[in-house]
Enzyme design. Structure first.
Site, PDB file in Angstrom:
ATOM      1  NE  ARG A 295      -3.273   2.397   2.986  1.00 25.41           N
ATOM      2  CZ  ARG A 295      -2.988   3.161   4.041  1.00 25.41           C
ATOM      3  NH1 ARG A 295      -2.034   2.758   4.879  1.00 25.41           N
ATOM      4  NH2 ARG A 295      -3.642   4.280   4.278  1.00 25.41           N
TER       5      ARG A 295
ATOM      6  NE  ARG B 184      -5.939  16.596   9.113  1.00 22.88           N
ATOM      7  CZ  ARG B 184      -5.675  15.504   9.804  1.00 22.88           C
ATOM      8  NH1 ARG B 184      -5.771  15.536  11.121  1.00 22.88           N
ATOM      9  NH2 ARG B 184      -5.304  14.382   9.202  1.00 22.88           N
TER      10      ARG B 184
ATOM     11  CE  LYS C 213      -8.617   3.977   3.599  1.00 28.85           C
ATOM     12  NZ  LYS C 213      -7.472   4.939   3.695  1.00 28.85           N
TER      13      LYS C 213
ATOM     14  CB  THR D 278      -7.611  -0.095  11.272  1.00 27.90           C
ATOM     15  OG1 THR D 278      -8.044   0.440  10.022  1.00 27.90           O
ATOM     16  CG2 THR D 278      -7.232   1.055  12.196  1.00 27.90           C
TER      17      THR D 278
END
Length: 452
Positions: free
Chosen positions: A124, A165, A326, A384
């Site tokens: 990846r 953010r 994803k 993850t």
């Protein structure tokens, strides 16, 4: 009684439930047989001894195997020899693939060759941290390492997707959010409008503007991977809202913001993502990739947007990398069928999914998504923190081993490392351990039945 077993009368009650197979099958003269003589003595002393009608079953008053999940387990006879006998496994002898993220710990030709030898099937490459000329160097190294090892080694290019953010804080100092207090959240009006006590500011990008405009009263906003939580109270203007702090803390510069209940009305492809996608699709620059992962996909249109980029740059159908969205948001779970219809698979991206959905719901979501991919005959990657402790430790925890095995039992086609191989101290050992867990788990495919 004391001749049979040196034991005090006060301990006899504790021994009373010992009956059944443990005792009935004991050879003469064994410790079990001596326990049995104690039980006989207890009966003769008119003390209560609980026994089952069936002497082969435990006399425990606890009843097990009554859950809805237990009823789904098959009646296959377990081969205990296969379970406990010393059987050597080859970490390369498996079906499920290993996807490994490259990073500072593995950005070398030597380490890439070691990882291929250890069992990496797909590398990846994270576009979020791409440096000029970096992928042009890495991709040929990966292809060459595969050729040397005589193995098919593929490449997945990962597009960052929209990130939400807060701005920099004043003086880059943490801003305290007091539980029960009220704060304003809104778009920066100028370069000096920074996050400060009483105000959380967001840079007015297309995506963050859509977030502020879309949030509704009662919706929860999570800061810093869910460490802090606020709830929207009211709207001041199109670009400003008032929130109450539910879970306080110290908010640092540029920390992430999640709004689980909001399907944000913007594309999963930012301007940077489109540039990254065009770069990844240009095989003349770096030799090409095999998969392209799309972060924060929420609906079919997000997949179509990526297909449109492929059309725009003229990538032939036969040469297009497989699209792997994803799954990180609740909206994606709701729209999973339409997403899979346009995709070649999915990634169970448990990081942001855990923040958005709640950690306690991730295992169920994982099983649901893997099952959806299996039914649709699409490629599935489970990702993850699978071997997170191996960033610093040479062996995984028991929980991590069970996590990888559980994903295999669920039916995943691949498991993925992130920081473990990108910045960890033992990239090679991580891959070898993962391969061994997969091989062992697959050896029991006929004995393990998924619960969902």
């Amino acid at each position: 009684l004391h001749d049979a077993l040196p034991i005090s009368r006060s301990m006899l009650v504790l021994l009373a439930p010992l009956s059944g197979a443990f005792v009935a099958t004991a050879p003469v003269g064994s410790a079990c047989a001596r326990y049995r003589s104690v039980l006989d003595a207890v009966v003769h002393m008119n003390m209560e001894a609980t026994r089952d009608a069936d002497p082969t079953m435990s006399a425990s008053r606890l009843t097990g195997g009554t859950s809805k999940f237990a009823a789904q387990h098959s009646n296959t006879v377990l081969d205990m020899g296969l379970m406990v006998d010393p059987i050597a496994r080859n970490c390369l002898d498996r079906n499920a693939k290993i996807v490994s993220t490259l990073g500072p710990a593995s950005f070398s030709q030597e380490m890439i060759e070691k990882l291929v030898a250890a069992g990496v099937d797909i590398f990846r490459l994270n576009s979020s941290h791409r440096q000029p000329g970096q992928f042009e160097e890495l991709i040929p190294w990966i292809r060459e390492a595969g050729r040397k090892a005589g193995r098919k080694v593929e490449i997945l290019g990962d597009i960052q997707g929209p990130k939400f953010r807060c701005s920099m804080t004043v003086g880059d100092a943490p801003v305290p959010l007091e539980g029960g207090s009220t704060v304003q959240l809104g778009l920066c009006v100028d370069d000096d409008d920074l996050t400060r006590p009483g105000r959380v500011a967001l840079t007015p990008t297309l995506e963050q503007t859509a977030l502020v405009k879309g949030v509704q009263p009662g919706m929860t906003l999570l800061f810093d991977d869910g460490l802090m939580e606020v709830k929207m109270l009211s709207r001041i203007s199109e670009t400003e809202v008032t929130c109450t702090v539910v879970e306080g803390g110290n908010l640092k510069s540029r920390k992430g913001i999640n709004v689980p209940e909001l399907q944000i009305p913007c594309s999963a492809l930012t301007i940077k993502d489109r540039e990254d996608a065009e770069y990844l699709l240009d095989a003349t620059i770096h030799g090409g990739i095999d998969y392209i992962a799309l972060s924060f996909a929420q609906c079919a249109q997000d997949i179509q947007d990526l297909i449109d980029v492929m059309d725009k740059v003229g990538t032939p159908l036969a040469e297009r990398p497989l699209i792997i969205p994803k799954i990180e948001k609740p909206a994606a779970l709701r729209n999973i069928d339409e997403i899979l219809a346009l995709s070649d698979g999915l990634m169970v991206a448990r990081g942001d999914l855990g923040v958005e959905l709640g950690l306690h719901r991730v295992p169920t979501a994982q099983k649901f998504l893997i099952r959806k991919a299996n039914v649709a005959n699409k490629f599935c990657i489970c990702a993850t923190q699978m071997m997170e402790s191996m960033i610093t430790n040479p062996v995984p925890t028991r929980a991590e081993v069970s996590d990888v095995a559980g994903a295999v039992f669920d039916g995943t086609d691949a498991v993925m490392t992130s920081g473990e191989t990108a910045m960890g101290a033992y990239p090679e050992k991580v891959v070898q351990a993962m391969g061994l867990i997969i091989a062992e788990s697959e050896a029991h495919a006929g004995e393990v039945n998924p619960s969902v």
